[in-house]
Write a protein that holds these residues in place. Structure first.
Motif, PDB file in Angstrom:
ATOM      1  N   VAL A 150       0.840  -1.197   0.000  1.00  0.00           N
ATOM      2  CA  VAL A 150       0.000   0.000   0.000  1.00  0.00           C
ATOM      3  C   VAL A 150       0.875   1.247   0.000  1.00  0.00           C
ATOM      4  N   GLU A 151       0.540   2.161  -0.903  1.00  0.00           N
ATOM      5  CA  GLU A 151       1.235   3.441  -0.998  1.00  0.00           C
ATOM      6  C   GLU A 151       0.189   4.530  -0.768  1.00  0.00           C
ATOM      7  N   PHE A 152       0.462   5.440   0.149  1.00  0.00           N
ATOM      8  CA  PHE A 152      -0.441   6.567   0.394  1.00  0.00           C
ATOM      9  C   PHE A 152       0.067   7.757  -0.398  1.00  0.00           C
ATOM     10  N   TYR A 153      -0.824   8.375  -1.141  1.00  0.00           N
ATOM     11  CA  TYR A 153      -0.454   9.453  -2.055  1.00  0.00           C
ATOM     12  C   TYR A 153      -1.154  10.727  -1.594  1.00  0.00           C
ATOM     13  N   PHE A 154      -0.366  11.765  -1.295  1.00  0.00           N
ATOM     14  CA  PHE A 154      -0.908  13.038  -0.847  1.00  0.00           C
ATOM     15  C   PHE A 154      -0.744  14.079  -1.938  1.00  0.00           C
ATOM     16  N   ARG A 155      -1.700  14.937  -2.061  1.00  0.00           N
ATOM     17  CA  ARG A 155      -1.740  15.935  -3.122  1.00  0.00           C
ATOM     18  C   ARG A 155      -1.197  17.263  -2.624  1.00  0.00           C
ATOM     19  N   TYR A 156      -0.185  17.784  -3.323  1.00  0.00           N
ATOM     20  CA  TYR A 156       0.393  19.100  -3.025  1.00  0.00           C
ATOM     21  C   TYR A 156       0.475  19.893  -4.322  1.00  0.00           C
ATOM     22  N   LEU A 157       0.565  21.191  -4.207  1.00  0.00           N
ATOM     23  CA  LEU A 157       0.693  22.070  -5.365  1.00  0.00           C
ATOM     24  C   LEU A 157       2.010  21.763  -6.081  1.00  0.00           C
ATOM     25  N   CYS A 162       1.707  25.862 -10.639  1.00  0.00           N
ATOM     26  CA  CYS A 162       2.071  27.264 -10.365  1.00  0.00           C
ATOM     27  C   CYS A 162       2.308  28.009 -11.676  1.00  0.00           C
ATOM     28  N   GLU A 163       3.049  27.363 -12.564  1.00  0.00           N
ATOM     29  CA  GLU A 163       3.364  27.959 -13.859  1.00  0.00           C
ATOM     30  C   GLU A 163       2.095  28.134 -14.685  1.00  0.00           C
ATOM     31  N   ALA A 164       1.222  27.115 -14.704  1.00  0.00           N
ATOM     32  CA  ALA A 164      -0.020  27.186 -15.478  1.00  0.00           C
ATOM     33  C   ALA A 164      -0.950  28.281 -14.946  1.00  0.00           C
ATOM     34  N   ALA A 165      -0.937  28.497 -13.628  1.00  0.00           N
ATOM     35  CA  ALA A 165      -1.781  29.533 -13.033  1.00  0.00           C
ATOM     36  C   ALA A 165      -1.172  30.924 -13.178  1.00  0.00           C
ATOM     37  N   GLY A 166       0.101  30.970 -13.604  1.00  0.00           N
ATOM     38  CA  GLY A 166       0.769  32.258 -13.789  1.00  0.00           C
ATOM     39  C   GLY A 166       1.171  32.919 -12.484  1.00  0.00           C
ATOM     40  N   TYR A 167       1.380  32.119 -11.435  1.00  0.00           N
ATOM     41  CA  TYR A 167       1.792  32.677 -10.147  1.00  0.00           C
ATOM     42  C   TYR A 167       3.145  33.352 -10.264  1.00  0.00           C
ATOM     43  N   THR A 168       3.276  34.465  -9.584  1.00  0.00           N
ATOM     44  CA  THR A 168       4.577  35.114  -9.422  1.00  0.00           C
ATOM     45  C   THR A 168       4.867  35.142  -7.934  1.00  0.00           C
ATOM     46  N   TRP A 169       6.150  35.302  -7.574  1.00  0.00           N
ATOM     47  CA  TRP A 169       6.481  35.364  -6.153  1.00  0.00           C
ATOM     48  C   TRP A 169       5.818  36.571  -5.509  1.00  0.00           C
ATOM     49  N   GLY A 170       5.628  37.626  -6.273  1.00  0.00           N
ATOM     50  CA  GLY A 170       4.949  38.815  -5.754  1.00  0.00           C
ATOM     51  C   GLY A 170       3.508  38.495  -5.348  1.00  0.00           C
ATOM     52  N   TRP A 179       5.112  28.871   3.391  1.00  0.00           N
ATOM     53  CA  TRP A 179       5.458  27.760   2.504  1.00  0.00           C
ATOM     54  C   TRP A 179       4.460  26.623   2.685  1.00  0.00           C
ATOM     55  N   GLU A 180       4.075  26.321   3.936  1.00  0.00           N
ATOM     56  CA  GLU A 180       3.139  25.227   4.214  1.00  0.00           C
ATOM     57  C   GLU A 180       1.756  25.500   3.614  1.00  0.00           C
ATOM     58  N   SER A 181       1.261  26.741   3.770  1.00  0.00           N
ATOM     59  CA  SER A 181      -0.065  27.038   3.229  1.00  0.00           C
ATOM     60  C   SER A 181      -0.046  27.121   1.702  1.00  0.00           C
ATOM     61  N   PHE A 182       1.087  27.548   1.124  1.00  0.00           N
ATOM     62  CA  PHE A 182       1.172  27.637  -0.330  1.00  0.00           C
ATOM     63  C   PHE A 182       1.185  26.251  -0.982  1.00  0.00           C
ATOM     64  N   GLN A 183       1.888  25.306  -0.398  1.00  0.00           N
ATOM     65  CA  GLN A 183       1.922  23.973  -1.003  1.00  0.00           C
ATOM     66  C   GLN A 183       0.561  23.273  -0.885  1.00  0.00           C
ATOM     67  N   LEU A 184      -0.323  23.768  -0.028  1.00  0.00           N
ATOM     68  CA  LEU A 184      -1.669  23.198   0.096  1.00  0.00           C
ATOM     69  C   LEU A 184      -2.695  23.971  -0.746  1.00  0.00           C
ATOM     70  N   ALA A 185      -2.272  24.997  -1.456  1.00  0.00           N
ATOM     71  CA  ALA A 185      -3.165  25.812  -2.281  1.00  0.00           C
ATOM     72  C   ALA A 185      -3.409  25.136  -3.632  1.00  0.00           C
ATOM     73  N   VAL A 186      -3.846  23.901  -3.565  1.00  0.00           N
ATOM     74  CA  VAL A 186      -4.076  23.090  -4.759  1.00  0.00           C
ATOM     75  C   VAL A 186      -5.358  23.576  -5.444  1.00  0.00           C
ATOM     76  N   PRO A 187      -5.300  23.801  -6.775  1.00  0.00           N
ATOM     77  CA  PRO A 187      -6.528  24.204  -7.461  1.00  0.00           C
ATOM     78  C   PRO A 187      -7.551  23.075  -7.430  1.00  0.00           C
ATOM     79  N   PRO A 188      -8.845  23.416  -7.352  1.00  0.00           N
ATOM     80  CA  PRO A 188      -9.874  22.379  -7.313  1.00  0.00           C
ATOM     81  C   PRO A 188      -9.863  21.532  -8.595  1.00  0.00           C
ATOM     82  N   GLU A 189     -10.152  20.239  -8.424  1.00  0.00           N
ATOM     83  CA  GLU A 189     -10.182  19.339  -9.589  1.00  0.00           C
ATOM     84  C   GLU A 189     -11.395  19.643 -10.441  1.00  0.00           C
ATOM     85  N   ARG A 190     -11.211  19.527 -11.737  1.00  0.00           N
ATOM     86  CA  ARG A 190     -12.318  19.812 -12.669  1.00  0.00           C
ATOM     87  C   ARG A 190     -12.838  18.565 -13.277  1.00  0.00           C
TER      88      ARG A 190
END
Length: 190
Positions: A150-157, A162-170, A179-190
């Motif tokens: 069994v492998e547990f797979y966790f979803r992170y950004l 990030c590139e597809a959403a056009g995020y900038t560091w600004g 850093w912790e909250s940003f890696q959990l800012a996963v876009p909703p699945e479509r």
């Protein structure tokens, strides 16, 4: 309830004084109260005897039959988890059956067959590690056959997202992400 019923049964006979302050009336009142108590207890026992209607003691007694308590909180979710666990048998080893059982236990996860005796458990509705993962992991490992890896797979950004959403560091800094909250800012699945 039963007192009124007893009075209606005995009244036509005309041989009992059914006034509240008479000996016969007091006896009917006491019998009615006793029968009401027994009736309420029987209703509770009947409700708790069936998984589909149990609310308290019946659920707790069924959960005690399993190695781990299901990861469910509400009575409805606990009933569904117990029903799912009771369905496990020798024919429950297909990925679809395992997936149904895991979800039936109140765990928002999916089991995916990876081939070669490997199974991946994903948490599609959760970014990062699910709350109470230690308990969830133990329940899943109890449910799954021991011969499966069994492998547990966790979803992170991901960087690609990030590139597809056009995020900038600004933008990230302006949103005051850590850093912790940003890696959990996963876009909703479509």
């Amino acid at each position: 309830m039963y007192e009124a019923h007893l009075r209606s049964l005995l009244s036509p006979l005309g041989i009992y004084d059914l006034e509240e302050h008479s000996a016969s009336g007091a006896a009917v009142c006491a019998l009615g109260t006793g029968l009401d108590t027994v009736s309420r207890r029987l209703e509770e026992i009947e409700r708790e005897a069936l998984t589909a209607t149990a609310e308290g003691e019946g659920l707790a007694r069924r959960e005690a039959l399993f190695a781990r308590r299901p990861a469910a909180v509400t009575a409805e979710d606990r009933r569904a988890a117990i029903a799912a666990l009771l369905q496990i048998d020798g024919d429950s080893l297909t990925p679809a059956a395992i997936d149904r059982t895991i979800r039936g236990c109140g765990i928002r996860a999916r089991a995916l067959e990876m081939g070669g005796g490997q199974l991946r458990v994903i948490f599609p509705e959760v970014a990062g590690e699910p709350e109470d993962f230690d308990q969830i992991r133990k329940i899943i490992l109890d449910i799954l056959p021991c011969h499966l890896e069994v492998e547990f797979y966790f979803r992170y950004l991901t960087w690609a997202e990030c590139e597809a959403a056009g995020y900038t560091w600004g933008q990230v800094e302006a949103a005051e992400y850590t850093w912790e909250s940003f890696q959990l800012a996963v876009p909703p699945e479509r």
